[in-house]
Design a protein around this motif. Structure first.
Motif, PDB file in Angstrom:
ATOM      1  N   ASN A  39       0.887  -1.092   0.043  1.00  0.00           N
ATOM      2  CA  ASN A  39      -0.013  -0.047  -0.121  1.00  0.00           C
ATOM      3  C   ASN A  39       1.021   1.500   0.088  1.00  0.00           C
ATOM      4  O   ASN A  39       0.652   2.237   0.727  1.00  0.00           O
ATOM      5  N   ALA A  40       1.821   1.075  -0.738  1.00  0.00           N
ATOM      6  CA  ALA A  40       2.795   2.374  -0.888  1.00  0.00           C
ATOM      7  C   ALA A  40       2.299   3.352  -1.822  1.00  0.00           C
ATOM      8  O   ALA A  40       2.968   4.645  -1.530  1.00  0.00           O
ATOM      9  N   PHE A  41       1.521   3.069  -2.680  1.00  0.00           N
ATOM     10  CA  PHE A  41       1.047   4.088  -3.370  1.00  0.00           C
ATOM     11  C   PHE A  41      -0.249   4.512  -3.348  1.00  0.00           C
ATOM     12  O   PHE A  41      -1.228   3.622  -3.310  1.00  0.00           O
ATOM     13  N   ILE A  42      -0.767   5.550  -3.477  1.00  0.00           N
ATOM     14  CA  ILE A  42      -2.071   6.102  -3.493  1.00  0.00           C
ATOM     15  C   ILE A  42      -2.798   6.115  -4.792  1.00  0.00           C
ATOM     16  O   ILE A  42      -3.889   5.762  -5.289  1.00  0.00           O
ATOM     17  N   SER A 134      -3.048   6.943   7.346  1.00  0.00           N
ATOM     18  CA  SER A 134      -3.692   7.395   5.937  1.00  0.00           C
ATOM     19  C   SER A 134      -4.999   6.912   5.828  1.00  0.00           C
ATOM     20  O   SER A 134      -5.466   5.875   6.188  1.00  0.00           O
ATOM     21  N   TYR A 135      -5.892   7.851   5.045  1.00  0.00           N
ATOM     22  CA  TYR A 135      -7.118   7.617   4.801  1.00  0.00           C
ATOM     23  C   TYR A 135      -7.059   6.406   3.846  1.00  0.00           C
ATOM     24  O   TYR A 135      -8.131   5.530   3.816  1.00  0.00           O
ATOM     25  N   PHE A 136      -6.085   6.143   3.020  1.00  0.00           N
ATOM     26  CA  PHE A 136      -6.192   5.221   2.065  1.00  0.00           C
ATOM     27  C   PHE A 136      -5.440   3.927   2.724  1.00  0.00           C
ATOM     28  O   PHE A 136      -5.244   2.855   1.886  1.00  0.00           O
ATOM     29  N   GLY A 137      -5.513   3.757   3.720  1.00  0.00           N
ATOM     30  CA  GLY A 137      -4.899   2.261   4.475  1.00  0.00           C
ATOM     31  C   GLY A 137      -3.490   2.638   4.980  1.00  0.00           C
ATOM     32  O   GLY A 137      -2.791   3.453   4.589  1.00  0.00           O
TER      33      GLY A 137
END
Length: 157
Positions: A39-42, A134-137
């Motif tokens: 999950n390194a990239f949004i 992060s909201y994105f996990g």
């Protein structure tokens, strides 16, 4: 080739020994295979990166070398505005924000010929030190997922 330093890769690109298109494709494939776990990239901008790589290759072949970053794939922390690319700062509040202008650092990278492949995940608004907010996990540590990647720039790690 894919684990060369920027210095070595830059020399090889300049000499025409390696194609920016192939380097970017390898980078995007690596992101595609690892990002579901890390999950390194949004946001990944594969089409834009491929287009930039094609343009860089044509410039290099034509003798219009811009310098050491020309044709080098880079990721930008999602804190820095990138025109036309979602820039969220890892925050729910900015989850759909798409700026119309580049931050100064992004302008300089583009001017140098660097190829932006995506925006890296980060602690929301850069306000933590773990990579877990992060909201994105949460961002996973690439070496040991029992540890945090660390820092508000965890996706870059």
């Amino acid at each position: 080739m894919y684990y060369d330093s920027i210095e070595v890769l830059s020399r090889r690109l300049h000499a025409g020994q390696v194609s920016p298109v192939k380097v970017v494709e390898a980078c995007l494939q690596r992101i595609g295979s690892l990002n579901p776990k890390l999950n390194a990239f949004i946001t990944v901008v594969g089409t834009d990166a491929r287009d930039q790589a094609t343009a860089a290759e044509a410039e290099i072949k034509a003798g219009r070398w811009r310098g050491a970053l020309h044709g080098i794939p880079v990721a930008v922390k999602d804190f820095f505005d990138t025109a036309g690319v979602r820039t969220t700062a890892g925050s729910e509040h900015f989850k759909d924000r798409v700026p119309t202008a580049d931050a100064a650092v992004v302008k300089k990278l583009k001017r140098a010929g660097a190829i932006i492949v995506g925006k890296t995940n980060m602690d929301a608004l850069g306000m933590a030190t773990t990579g877990l907010t992060s909201y994105f996990g949460p961002i996973k540590n690439p070496w040991n997922d029992a540890y945090v990647a660390g820092g508000s720039s965890a996706g870059s790690a």
